[in-house]
Design an enzyme around this catalytic site. Structure first.
Site, mmCIF file in Angstrom:
data_model
loop_
_atom_site.group_PDB
_atom_site.id
_atom_site.type_symbol
_atom_site.label_atom_id
_atom_site.label_comp_id
_atom_site.label_asym_id
_atom_site.label_seq_id
_atom_site.Cartn_x
_atom_site.Cartn_y
_atom_site.Cartn_z
ATOM 1 C CE1 TYR A 16 38.038 24.134 34.656
ATOM 2 C CE2 TYR A 16 36.921 26.212 35.083
ATOM 3 C CZ TYR A 16 37.972 25.509 34.525
ATOM 4 O OH TYR A 16 38.954 26.175 33.873
ATOM 5 C CE1 TYR A 146 43.517 25.534 33.328
ATOM 6 C CE2 TYR A 146 43.677 27.812 34.075
ATOM 7 C CZ TYR A 146 42.971 26.809 33.435
ATOM 8 O OH TYR A 146 41.735 27.080 32.899
ATOM 9 C CG ASP A 262 49.189 32.695 32.242
ATOM 10 O OD1 ASP A 262 48.556 33.722 32.572
ATOM 11 O OD2 ASP A 262 48.642 31.590 32.049
ATOM 12 C CE LYS A 291 41.425 33.723 36.157
ATOM 13 N NZ LYS A 291 42.412 32.677 35.979
HETATM 14 C C1 LIG Z 1 42.381 31.721 34.724
HETATM 15 C C2 LIG Z 1 43.702 31.569 34.067
HETATM 16 C C3 LIG Z 1 43.810 31.482 32.678
HETATM 17 C C4 LIG Z 1 42.621 31.407 31.772
HETATM 18 O O1 LIG Z 1 41.859 32.557 31.790
HETATM 19 P P1 LIG Z 1 40.340 32.474 31.261
HETATM 20 O O2 LIG Z 1 39.889 33.882 31.261
HETATM 21 O O3 LIG Z 1 39.610 31.618 32.254
HETATM 22 O O4 LIG Z 1 40.374 31.862 29.914
HETATM 23 C C5 LIG Z 1 45.076 31.419 32.131
HETATM 24 N N1 LIG Z 1 46.165 31.434 32.900
HETATM 25 C C6 LIG Z 1 46.095 31.527 34.246
HETATM 26 C C7 LIG Z 1 47.357 31.559 35.052
HETATM 27 C C8 LIG Z 1 44.869 31.569 34.875
HETATM 28 O O5 LIG Z 1 44.786 31.598 36.213
#
Ligand SMILES: *Cc1c(COP(=O)(O)O)cnc(C)c1O
Length: 447
Positions: A16, A146, A262, A291
């Site tokens: 980025y 996202y 997600d 994460k």
């Molecule tokens: C960061 C993120 C992703 C992607 O995760 P990566 O480990 O960076 O591939 C997917 N969904 C959400 C909501 C995120 O914040």
């Protein structure tokens, strides 16, 4: 230090990042981390105010995490997971099933948030195909959603800046309006700028109807709806009320489409509950985790699903197998670290800590309400944000980022939002310290 930065610019390509700009604004060279601070080569401290891109939980190099890595490394580092099992993956799967909402009984591992989402998308579409519904293959996502940067994730993400160049590669997804409480004109008791305002949460906010309109037309060709529950991170730290999520979950059931949540950014206490969907009291068909799963230390991800979905793949017909995997699927060190991280949630009462921080974060952020170009002050869990409403908002947010660095804060903006995304282990003293600095920065730059 100068040598290292020269070499960095010679050999590395940062995510980025417009690399042209790094010549004038060289990257920050961090040589050491401890607790919730990053230290540069001169020993200057930077508070980890965005949790190292939304993943750090316990602070850095936590002794319990380090011990888990060391211990695991002595017995079993990494092996393939195709028809081979190991105890860290078994123990972690059992643990994840026990802490996620009832009904999420199966764990499929991968190694990052994007892969966790890809797995959910592919499982959903193949489930319908395996069960004789191959027309159900489209995905509905929100217009500020996202879900990651791989092609499938991008196809269901709608942050234009991130995906514009790749349109020709994308599959066609259906886009539903985001429940934007900040500029929503619909009559609604749920208007929400964060968890503290959910006392009025009642059923069926009018924004749910916009989702139903899509399903009325398209349910028979739709595999799944994918959402970030309550907090939409990359869309600009937007917060919507549980009633919307509950409404959409009911629609998914009514129209026979999957609900994929997600929770990559919201999982593991970031919003004040272990998983954000607990606010709505729902169980999705898929939950994507990454994460915070390892406390923000090791690349690991999990896609959780139901026994019903799992059973849709059991067959003597080999074409019904889920043909997907990654080299580092269920990495034992990652799994061991995730278990250690989850133990710390209990030992340190992290959810309790988050819930004491939230009102403080909101109250502190609201002290800037007198600045005219600051709008929509909001908070959930350890996240608090406002929007900068100004034609030059991008330039102003860049200035805040640079002033943040000068003052030892990481204030990378998101869209038109300036935000804090603190580790779940942050302390009240740290919040006080951060806002003392922010007061000077915001009042100077946004005046
Ligand atoms: C960061 C993120 C992703 C992607 O995760 P990566 O480990 O960076 O591939 C997917 N969904 C959400 C909501 C995120 O914040």
């Amino acid at each position: 230090m100068q040598d290292w930065l020269e070499k960095d610019l010679t050999y590395n390509w940062h995510p980025y990042t417009q690399m042209l700009n790094l010549r004038d604004n060289p990257p920050l060279l961090i040589t050491r981390v401890a607790g919730r601070y990053l230290y540069d080569a001169d020993g200057k401290a930077y508070y980890d105010s965005n949790s190292s891109w939304w993943c750090n939980v316990h602070g850095h190099c936590h002794p319990a995490i380090r011990e888990a890595v060391e211990k695991q490394m002595r017995t079993l580092d990494h092996i393939m997971f195709g028809a081979i099992a190991h105890t860290p993956a078994i123990e972690l799967a059992e643990k994840l099933v026990s802490i996620t909402p009832p009904g999420l009984d199966r764990v499929f591992y991968s190694d990052n948030g994007s892969t966790a989402v890809e797995v959910a998308l592919k499982m959903s579409v193949q489930y319908w195909r395996n069960t004789g519904n191959s027309r159900k293959c489209r995905i509905i996502s929100l217009d500020a959603g996202y879900h990651g940067d791989t092609i499938g994730c991008m196809s269901v993400s709608n942050v234009e800046l991130f995906r514009g160049a790749f349109d020709p590669l994308m599959f066609q997804a259906i886009t539903a309006p985001t429940p934007h409480c900040d500029d929503c004109a619909l009559p609604c008791k749920n208007k929400s700028f964060g968890r503290l305002h959910w006392d009025t949460d009642d059923e069926n906010p009018p924004c749910v109807a916009s989702m139903e309109r899509l399903l009325i037309n398209d349910a028979d060709v739709t595999a799944a709806i994918i959402l970030e529950p309550l907090l939409m991170g990359a869309g600009g730290m937007l917060i919507y009320p549980p009633a919307y999520l509950r409404g959409v979950a009911q629609l998914a059931m009514k129209y026979n489409v999957h609900l994929i949540l997600d929770e990559v950014a919201t999982g593991f206490g970031r919003t004040g509950k272990m998983f954000a969907c607990e606010y709505a009291g729902i169980t999705p068909d898929f939950m994507c985790l990454s994460k915070g799963l390892t406390g923000g230390t090791m690349p690991l991800a999990a896609t959780m699903t139901t026994e019903t979905v799992y059973e849709g793949f059991l067959s003597t017909d080999s074409s019904k197998t889920f043909f997907h995997g990654h080299t580092y699927t269920a990495n034992p060190i990652g799994c061991a670290v995730a278990l250690a991280s989850l133990q710390l949630f209990e030992d340190d009462n992290l959810l309790g800590n988050v819930n004491t921080l939230t009102p403080l974060l909101l109250q502190k952020m609201q002290t800037f309400a007198d600045i005219p170009i600051i709008k929509n002050i909001r908070a959930i869990g350890t996240v608090t944000a406002f929007d900068v409403i100004h034609p030059d908002y991008a330039e102003l947010l860049k200035k805040i980022y640079r002033a943040g660095l000068a003052n030892g804060l990481i204030m990378r903006p998101m869209g038109k939002a300036s935000y804090l995304f603190l580790p779940q282990s942050a302390t009240i003293d740290e919040v006080e310290m951060v806002f003392e600095k922010l007061d000077g920065i915001y009042r100077e730059i946004l005046k």
